[in-house]
Every structure is written in structure tokens, then in C-alpha cells.
Design a protein around this motif. Structure first.
Motif, short mmCIF file in Angstrom:
data_model
loop_
_atom_site.label_atom_id
_atom_site.label_comp_id
_atom_site.label_asym_id
_atom_site.label_seq_id
_atom_site.Cartn_x
_atom_site.Cartn_y
_atom_site.Cartn_z
N ARG A 1 -4.35 11.69 -8.89
CA ARG A 1 -4.41 12.19 -7.53
C ARG A 1 -5.62 11.61 -6.79
NH1 ARG A 1 -3.74 17.79 -8.72
NH2 ARG A 1 -1.72 17.35 -9.63
N PRO B 1 -7.45 5.41 -5.94
CA PRO B 1 -7.20 4.70 -4.68
C PRO B 1 -5.80 4.10 -4.65
CG PRO B 1 -8.63 3.42 -6.10
CD PRO B 1 -8.44 4.74 -6.77
N VAL B 2 -5.31 3.82 -3.44
CA VAL B 2 -3.96 3.30 -3.28
C VAL B 2 -3.80 1.96 -3.99
CG1 VAL B 2 -2.18 2.79 -1.60
CG2 VAL B 2 -3.98 4.40 -1.04
N THR B 3 -4.88 1.13 -3.96
CA THR B 3 -4.78 -0.19 -4.61
C THR B 3 -4.51 -0.04 -6.10
OG1 THR B 3 -7.19 -0.11 -4.71
CG2 THR B 3 -6.21 -1.50 -3.00
N GLY C 1 2.26 1.71 -3.41
CA GLY C 1 1.22 2.21 -4.30
C GLY C 1 0.99 3.69 -4.09
N TRP C 2 0.97 4.09 -2.81
CA TRP C 2 0.75 5.50 -2.47
C TRP C 2 1.87 6.37 -3.02
CZ3 TRP C 2 3.23 8.97 0.98
CH2 TRP C 2 2.49 10.13 1.27
N LEU C 3 3.14 5.91 -2.80
CA LEU C 3 4.30 6.64 -3.29
C LEU C 3 4.25 6.76 -4.80
CD1 LEU C 3 7.31 5.40 -1.15
CD2 LEU C 3 6.44 7.73 -1.38
N GLY D 1 -2.92 2.41 -7.48
CA GLY D 1 -1.52 2.81 -7.60
C GLY D 1 -0.60 1.61 -7.53
N LEU E 1 0.83 -1.21 0.00
CA LEU E 1 0.00 0.00 0.00
C LEU E 1 0.86 1.26 0.00
CD1 LEU E 1 -2.95 -0.99 2.36
CD2 LEU E 1 -2.85 -0.95 -0.13
N THR E 2 1.97 1.23 0.81
CA THR E 2 2.88 2.37 0.82
C THR E 2 3.48 2.58 -0.57
OG1 THR E 2 3.51 1.45 2.95
CG2 THR E 2 4.65 3.43 2.25
N LEU F 1 1.69 6.70 -6.78
CA LEU F 1 0.66 7.65 -7.19
C LEU F 1 1.16 9.08 -7.05
CD1 LEU F 1 -2.73 6.28 -5.88
CD2 LEU F 1 -1.94 6.52 -8.23
N LYS F 2 1.83 9.38 -5.91
CA LYS F 2 2.34 10.73 -5.67
C LYS F 2 3.33 11.11 -6.76
CE LYS F 2 0.29 12.04 -2.02
NZ LYS F 2 -0.85 12.80 -2.36
#
Lengths: 317, 307
Positions: free
Chosen positions: B41, B44-46, B21-23, B48, B18-19, B25-26
Motif C-alpha cells: 500500500r 510508489p507507483v513505479t 502500476g497503480w492498479l 508497482g 503509471l496507471t 498495487l491496489k
């Protein structure tokens, strides 16, 4: 009552017609092969004499429609011809394996259906809770897993420690309880593979209904959520649930092929896979016909049952 | 106790995913601009995580010869060697380097599955759009053929066709593409049927637009969103089907490195408590999960659904 019977007989006739066309496809597929079937199977090195003898053995000297009619009439009497690989009658090869495969599929269904319906109802009841989200994520993940991955994980976790056998050998002397024990892992694999889909569909069908005004009415008059779902929503959600259960049972039939290969289970799927690599096409045709018939029959049952569960579908104008 | 440790590692893996994926996306949102960045933006994290995994697989597939330490079919040592520094993941049943085979498998398995999906899609969507646009007897004939083909379970049908045509990569691609195109046909036809009855299509017809232009310029752009999402789902099905066939020994043939057959060939190790054979199976599962996550997000966006 007569409306119901005429509906069932109509569906049955349609199913038989479908099955008939499928049998033509299964038989006719061999005719699609460019060139001579006998030469193709024997390979380039075969002499003209062996090819001619082989053609005669397969009956390829007869016209295609005669062969098809003979094959179909034989199949209707339970005679599927002889295997190319070991010259044994196909009916003998199939007999015990068919019951083994049915046993495994029914075993898996007996675990999967109650489990997935319960989980689906609970997920609809507590929707958007942590339980619902976790169940949903698990469902999405297990749909994405190949059957053999699930099977080998189970072997890795449960068979390695000696709790369950990793090979599901069966013979005539195996008792029922022992068969249940030995086929537990294959059945569990199949259960895991189909439960996710059934659960998600049950949840979706129920949640769709929960938005309708009569459910709101039931809630407003002070019914408990569980009672609303079980007494008011569930009967109306039966049709989609029956359909998805039947679809998944049909899926079990094909899923069984891979699972049987993993657990070396003597079923029809194993026979089919073995015959594919040997290019033993009479056996493959026979097994394909049986699988297709089961598939059509299940879809037919689902159709009839979901119509029966909804009076509006029976008395359609 | 070992169960708790396993549970802990699963939790760590999910958190890490999840981290990541979040990174992803950013970073992706900061390097792109306009509509893409805005979409990323809000993703969802998934999704990403899914995109990150797909990107990694594509990179590995393209750079396979650079990443892999040995050649695809090279026998480099004894059979079933354990993991060590020279053979990162040990060797397989013929003494080939497992890590190398895994890397090349990305290229072969994913490549063949992608090719098959693309073919199934071209056949299915062209015929489906054609059936919906022309209508009449053409629609009837095509739809009835598809109905019948769909009445046979796909794995069983492909096993039957593979027996008859023999097992090679070309027949594998053609057989699965044909069987899968029936599913695409259904969707393309039903989507197009809703578009064909619109007024602007009538106007285009009156203006004298030809059939080809009508399909590609007027109908296709409006049918694209569900079709693209379907492409992802179809890819998953085709990918799992090819892996299953390879696992059964009738799909991609040796010595080509392929994940399905790698599991089959090394399965004996599992009963001895070695996880190596699970890796190719896990690679299959990971990619399918990733594609499903991205498709889920795209479907959500396309339909504008908000739960």
C-alpha cells in the motif's frame, strides 16, 4: 611538494604491479584450458602432424614461463606476435585501430563530461523540482538501456532522415571535421550511456555537502544559491566527481566495443569481437592487455587527482 | 510535427504505465494480507509498474509454448515479411516468425541471465561471508584475488575467456558467473564485516556454534536485505552483459531464440525505417527498467531513507 611526488610514485608502482599481475592472468588464462590448446582450436578432425606443426608455430613446445616472458618483452616493445587468422603482425592490425578508438572515446568524453557536470550541478541547485525529477528519471532509464538499443534508436531517428551517416567508415584520407561528423552518432550513443551515471553522482556528491554546517553559514550570510554551490560546495565535491568521471571514462573503453560493432567503426573493439569468434587468441590477448592498461591507468589518474584535490588526504597521519 | 506526435505517444505510454502500476498495487494489496499488504500500500507507483512487468515476463517465459503461434526454430515464410495477421510482427532474416522468437526469447535470455546471477550470487556471497567470518589469511587471499580480477574490465575479460573456452551456453554462464561473483563478494564481505564484530556473534562463538551454522543462522539473516537488493542490480548487469555478448555474436548461439542476437540479425531493417529490430532491444530495456524500479523501492525501504 616531495610528499606529493612520493605519493604519485607509490601509486604508479602499485599500478605497474597490478598491470603485471593482469598480464599474467591474460596470458595464463590460455593455460586453464583442459587438454591441448592447439588440438582444441584446430578441432577433432586435425591430423597429429598439423597439430604438431601448429604447436610449434604457437611456441607451445616451450615451457609456459618462457613463453610468457617472451610475450611480455615483445609486448613492451610493441610486438604482440602474429595473428592466427590472417598471419599478419598484430602490431600492424592494432596501430590505426587504437587511434580510432581513442578518438571516439575522447570525442564522447568531450561532450559527456561538461554536459553531465552542468546537469548534475543544476539538479543539485534545483533539487526536488520538476527538472530534477525528470533528469533523475531519465538517468535511471538510460542506465537500464543496453548500448545497442540507444545506438539503434539514434540511427532510427537521426540517420534514417539522412542527417548523419549510420556507418562510421574511416580511412586515411578522412579529414578531422569529416571524422567528427561521421562519428557523431557513435559518440552521442556513448555520451548518453555515461552521462546519466556521472550526473547522478555529481548531484549526490553536492547534495551530501549541502547538508554540512559551513554551507548553512554561507547561506545565512546571504549568498546566492549558485554562488554557494560554485564557490563553496564544488571544490569540496571535486574528489568524488573526479573519481566518477574516471570510472565512466574507463567504462567508455568497454562500452566502445558494442558501439563500434553497431556502427561498423574500425576500432579495437571491433577487432577484438571479430577475433573472439575466430578464436584468434593472440589478438584477443593483445587487445585485452591494451584495454586493461588503459583501465588501470585511468583509475590510477583518478586516485592521484582526487588525493591532490583534498589536502587532508595528502597529509594523512 | 512528427516529433510532437512521438512526444505525445511517449506521454501516453508513461501515463498508461503509471496507471497500470497503480492498479496492480491496489489489486495486489487487496489480495494479500498482513505486512505484505501494508508494504504494497505504501509502495510508489513505479515499483508497482516494475512488479507488474516482472510478473508478465515470468508468465510469458513459463507459458511460451502456449502463447507462441509457431515453433521456436520453425521457418514459416519468406524473409523479412512485414507485419500482418498471420505473422503478427513479421518474419526475421531466415523467415522465422518474429513474435514467436520474441516470446521464446523471454524464456532463453531471461532464464540464462537468472541462472547466471543465481550462480554468481551463491559463489560470491558464500565466499564473501566466509572471508569476513574466518578473517586472517583466508580473507587476505580471497580479497587480493578479487581485487585483481576486478581490475580487468568485465566485458573485456569475458571476451578473453570466451575466446579460450569457446562460445557455448554453459561456458557463457560459468564465465559471467565467475566474473560477477567478484562484485557480490565485495558487498557480502563488507556487509558481513560489520556484523561479525557484534556482541551476539561473540556469544554464538562462545556457545560453540560451528562455522557453517554461524554463517547461515547468525550472519546471513542480518545481511539478507542488502544482498537481495544487490541481487536485483546484479541481475540487471548480467542481463545486459549477456545481451551485449549475444549481440556481438559470442553469447547465446543460434538457432536459440535470444533478444541480443535478434537485434543483430535484423538490424539491417532499421535503416529502412522498420522498428521491428528495436522490439527485442526494447524488451531488454523494459525488464531492466522494471527491475531497477523495484530495487530502488526495496533499497529505500531497507535503509529507511526518507527524502
Amino acid at each position: 611538494m616531495s610528499i606529493i611526488w612520493s605519493m604519485i610514485s607509490k601509486r604508479l608502482a602499485l599500478g605497474l604491479l597490478t598491470l603485471f599481475v593482469i598480464s599474467i592472468i591474460i596470458f595464463g588464462a590460455t593455460e586453464l584450458l583442459p587438454g591441448d590448446l592447439a588440438k582444441n582450436i584446430l578441432g577433432q578432425s586435425a591430423t597429429p602432424e598439423t597439430v604438431a606443426a601448429f604447436r610449434k608455430e604457437l611456441g607451445l613446445d616451450l615451457p609456459a614461463h618462457t613463453r610468457y616472458i617472451n610475450w611480455l618483452l615483445g609486448a613492451l616493445h610493441g610486438d604482440f606476435g602474429t595473428s592466427l587468422a590472417n598471419k599478419r603482425p598484430i602490431a600492424d592490425l592494432i596501430a590505426t585501430r587504437l587511434s580510432n578508438t581513442l578518438f571516439l572515446a575522447l570525442y564522447a568524453a568531450a561532450i559527456a563530461i561538461p554536459l553531465s557536470l552542468t546537469l548534475g550541478i543544476l539538479a543539485a541547485l534545483y533539487r526536488n523540482s520538476i527538472f530534477d525529477r525528470a533528469a533523475n528519471a531519465m538517468a535511471l532509464t538510460s542506465i537500464s538501456f543496453p548500448e545497442f538499443f540507444v545506438a539503434y534508436i539514434l540511427i532510427f531517428v537521426l540517420a534514417q532522415s539522412g542527417w548523419f551517416p549510420s556507418m562510421a567508415r574511416m580511412d586515411a584520407s578522412t579529414t578531422f571535421t569529416e571524422a567528427l561528423y561521421r562519428t557523431f552518432l557513435p559518440a552521442l550513443t556513448l555520451t548518453l550511456v555515461v552521462t546519466a551515471h556521472m550526473m547522478r553522482m555529481t548531484r549526490a556528491a553536492l547534495i551530501n555537502l549541502l547538508a554540512s554546517p559551513y554551507i548553512e553559514m554561507a547561506r545565512l550570510k546571504g549568498m546566492s544559491p549558485a554562488r554557494v554551490i560554485l564557490k563553496h560546495a564544488l571544490p569540496n565535491a571535486l574528489a568524488p566527481i573526479i573519481t566518477v568521471v574516471a570510472l565512466n571514462l574507463a567504462y567508455l573503453i568497454t562500452g566502445v566495443v558494442v558501439v563500434e560493432a553497431v556502427f561498423v567503426y574500425p576500432g579495437l573493439g571491433q577487432l577484438m569481437v571479430d577475433s573472439v569468434s575466430k578464436r584468434d587468441f593472440p589478438v584477443v590477448q593483445a587487445v585485452a592487455l591494451i584495454f586493461a592498461a588503459a583501465y588501470v591507468l585511468l583509475n590510477l589518474t583518478a586516485d592521484v587527482l582526487s588525493t591532490l584535490s583534498n589536502p587532508r588526504l595528502i597529509h594523512r597521519k | 510535427m512528427s516529433f510532437l506526435i512521438a512526444l505525445f505517444w511517449i506521454a501516453v505510454a508513461i501515463a498508461g504505465a503509471l496507471t497500470a502500476g497503480w492498479l496492480f498495487l491496489k489489486i495486489a494489496a487487496s489480495v494479500t494480507r498482513g505486512g505484505t499488504a501494508r508494504a504494497l500500500r505504501s509502495a510508489p507507483v513505479t515499483a508497482g509498474f516494475g512488479m507488474l512487468v516482472i510478473l508478465l515476463y515470468i508468465l510469458v517465459a513459463l507459458l511460451a509454448p502456449v502463447i507462441a503461434p509457431y515453433a521456436e526454430r520453425e521457418v514459416v515464410g519468406a524473409q523479412f515479411l512485414p507485419w500482418d495477421s498471420t505473422h503478427l510482427l513479421g518474419t526475421d532474416n531466415l523467415g522465422r516468425d518474429m513474435f514467436t522468437r520474441l516470446v521464446y526469447g523471454a524464456r532463453n535470455t531471461v532464464g540464462i541471465a537468472f541462472l547466471t546471477t543465481a550462480l554468481a550470487f551463491s559463489i560470491g556471497s558464500i565466499l564473501g561471508l566466509l572471508a569476513a567470518t574466518v578473517g586472517g589469511w583466508m580473507d587476505q587471499v580471497l580479497s587480493r584475488i578479487v581485487d585483481i580480477l576486478m581490475a580487468i574490465p568485465s566485458l573485456i575479460f569475458s571476451l578473453l575467456l570466451l575466446t579460450i573456452f569457446g562460445t557455448s551456453v554453459v561456458t557463457l554462464i560459468l564465465v559471467i558467473a565467475t566474473i560477477d561473483s567478484t562484485r557480490v563478494f565485495r558487498l557480502a564481505r563488507s556487509v558481513a564485516l560489520n556484523i561479525v564484530v557484534m556482541d551476539y556473534i561473540e556469544a554464538a562463538k562462545l556457545r560453540g556454534e560451528g562455522l557453517w551454522r554461524l554463517i547461515t543462522r547468525e550472519i546471513l539473516p542480518n545481511a539478507l536485505a542488502p544482498l537481495v537488493a544487490e541481487f536485483g542490480l546484479r541481475f540487471c548487469f548480467v542481463f545486459l552483459m549477456i545481451s551485449a555478448l549475444s549481440f556481438l555474436g559470442v553469447g547465446i548461439q543460434p538457432p536459440t531464440a535470444d533478444w541480443g542476437s535478434m537485434v543483430k540479425d535484423n538490424a539491417a531493417l532499421i535503416t529502412f525505417g522498420d522498428v521491428t529490430p528495436l522490439l527485442p532491444a526494447g524488451a531488454i530495456a523494459l525488464l531492466t527498467v522494471a527491475v531497477n524500479f523495484v530495487v530502488d523501492w526495496m533499497l529505500h525501504r531497507a535503509s529507511g531513507l526518507k527524502e
